[in-house]
Design a protein around this motif. Structure first.
Motif, PDB file in Angstrom:
ATOM      1  N   GLU A 284       4.967 -23.625  -0.856  1.00 41.52           N
ATOM      2  CA  GLU A 284       6.041 -24.051   0.037  1.00 41.52           C
ATOM      3  C   GLU A 284       7.423 -23.849  -0.601  1.00 41.52           C
ATOM      4  OE1 GLU A 284       7.610 -28.207   2.094  1.00 41.52           O
ATOM      5  OE2 GLU A 284       5.466 -27.983   1.624  1.00 41.52           O
ATOM      6  N   LEU A 285       7.552 -24.165  -1.863  1.00 38.74           N
ATOM      7  CA  LEU A 285       8.837 -24.019  -2.556  1.00 38.74           C
ATOM      8  C   LEU A 285       9.226 -22.565  -2.724  1.00 38.74           C
ATOM      9  CD1 LEU A 285       8.493 -26.794  -5.330  1.00 38.74           C
ATOM     10  CD2 LEU A 285       9.885 -26.890  -3.246  1.00 38.74           C
ATOM     11  N   ALA A 287       8.226 -20.114  -0.705  1.00 37.06           N
ATOM     12  CA  ALA A 287       8.519 -19.604   0.649  1.00 37.06           C
ATOM     13  C   ALA A 287       9.927 -19.991   1.108  1.00 37.06           C
ATOM     14  CB  ALA A 287       7.484 -20.125   1.645  1.00 37.06           C
ATOM     15  N   SER A 288      10.396 -21.183   0.664  1.00 36.05           N
ATOM     16  CA  SER A 288      11.746 -21.636   1.052  1.00 36.05           C
ATOM     17  C   SER A 288      12.823 -21.146   0.084  1.00 36.05           C
ATOM     18  CB  SER A 288      11.776 -23.168   1.129  1.00 36.05           C
ATOM     19  OG  SER A 288      11.590 -23.734  -0.168  1.00 36.05           O
ATOM     20  N   HIS A 289      12.400 -20.354  -0.915  1.00 37.08           N
ATOM     21  CA  HIS A 289      13.301 -19.796  -1.935  1.00 37.08           C
ATOM     22  C   HIS A 289      13.915 -20.882  -2.833  1.00 37.08           C
ATOM     23  CE1 HIS A 289      12.981 -15.866  -0.109  1.00 37.08           C
ATOM     24  NE2 HIS A 289      13.303 -16.384   1.065  1.00 37.08           N
ATOM     25  N   THR A 290      13.289 -22.075  -2.840  1.00 34.52           N
ATOM     26  CA  THR A 290      13.716 -23.090  -3.799  1.00 34.52           C
ATOM     27  C   THR A 290      13.337 -22.663  -5.202  1.00 34.52           C
ATOM     28  OG1 THR A 290      13.390 -24.798  -2.123  1.00 34.52           O
ATOM     29  CG2 THR A 290      13.522 -25.528  -4.421  1.00 34.52           C
TER      30      THR A 290
END
Length: 292
Positions: A284-285, A287-290
């Motif tokens: 998830e991180l 994918a969100s570019h975090t």
């Protein structure tokens, strides 16, 4: 190293930026210092320790503190004396009000020309501006070499200092002649604590405006009787500046707004410590570019 080495520390009394409220700014766009608690700028304490450590290594050396501000800024000089400084200077007057880094460095350089030190220490930056400009600007105005991001005085040589600098991706050791301006990182040694005997000795140290405000007080009478308890106070006229380079007139920088931002979590996710949940979080991180 020369005998009677004269060391000056540039120190600043700053508003505690952990307590910024609605009254933090004046209508003119400057910091309302009267509305905020005042503290000793943290990295200036690191600079003070570097100066005191150098004094410990050079016989006959002295450490003085130079601060610019209103009368209450003399507290910085007293605090420095409690920790080991020999005395200090307060540069004060309405002419200096509203100074940005350019006007501040100009005013300080005028005072330093009068003091004529061998080594000038300053904190890397102040927490009320975070510009890291005043130390280097002072060096430029005085025509002196400068060493920034200093972490340690490695060696004291006959006419020079060997200094370790803490950089973003490592360290660098440089040699500089004196006189020199040195700005000190927060990663340097923490300042030594106040000494109880020195507190009792120097708690009555006052500048001339403090003495004039209550000349019959016990502190004022003691200060008048003992030169060691007199903090030197310079007015603008004492340091012979160009008035157009002081205060508002000499400050091209204007602050439009200061606010205290508090981050609050609107969403929360509770995870178990098993590999599946951790892997899902990583996906998830990414994918969100975090991350990545």
């Amino acid at each position: 190293m020369k005998q009677n080495l004269k060391i000056v520390v540039l120190a600043k009394q700053v508003p505690d930026t952990r307590n910024v409220g609605k009254d933090a700014m004046t209508a003119e766009g400057t910091v309302n210092r009267a509305a905020l608690p005042a503290i000793f700028n943290p990295e200036d304490l690191n600079a003070l320790e570097a100066a005191l450590s150098l004094k410990d290594r050079v016989e006959g050396a002295t450490v003085q503190v130079l601060t610019m501000g209103p009368q209450r800024a003399a507290d910085i000089v007293r605090d420095s004396m409690f920790r080991g400084a020999d005395g200090g200077y307060l540069l004060s007057g309405r002419e200096f009000a509203g100074s940005d880094t350019l006007a501040t460095s100009y005013a300080l350089s005028c005072a330093l020309k009068k003091i004529n030190p061998d080594v000038i220490f300053a904190g890397r930056q102040a927490i009320d501006g975070d510009t890291a400009q005043v130390g280097p600007q002072v060096a430029e105005k005085l025509g002196l070499p400068q060493v920034t991001y200093a972490e340690q005085i490695v060696e004291v040589r006959e006419n020079s200092l060997l200094i370790k600098r803490r950089l973003e991706h490592g360290v660098e050791t440089v040699e500089t002649p004196i006189p020199v301006v040195i700005t000190v990182n927060a990663s340097a040694e923490e300042c030594r604590p106040r000494n109880a005997r020195r507190v009792m000795k120097y708690k009555y140290a006052l500048c001339k405006s403090e003495i004039a405000a209550d000349p019959e007080s016990r502190a004022a009478l003691r200060a008048v009787a003992s030169p060691a308890l007199q903090i030197v106070e310079f007015s603008a006229q004492d340091v012979d500046p160009d008035p157009m380079q002081l205060g508002f007139a000499g400050s091209p920088t204007k602050v439009k707004k200061v606010e205290n931002v508090v981050f609050q979590a609107k969403e929360a996710k509770r995870l178990s410590p098993d590999d599946k949940d951790i892997n899902e979080l990583m996906v998830e991180l990414i994918a969100s570019h975090t991350l990545g």
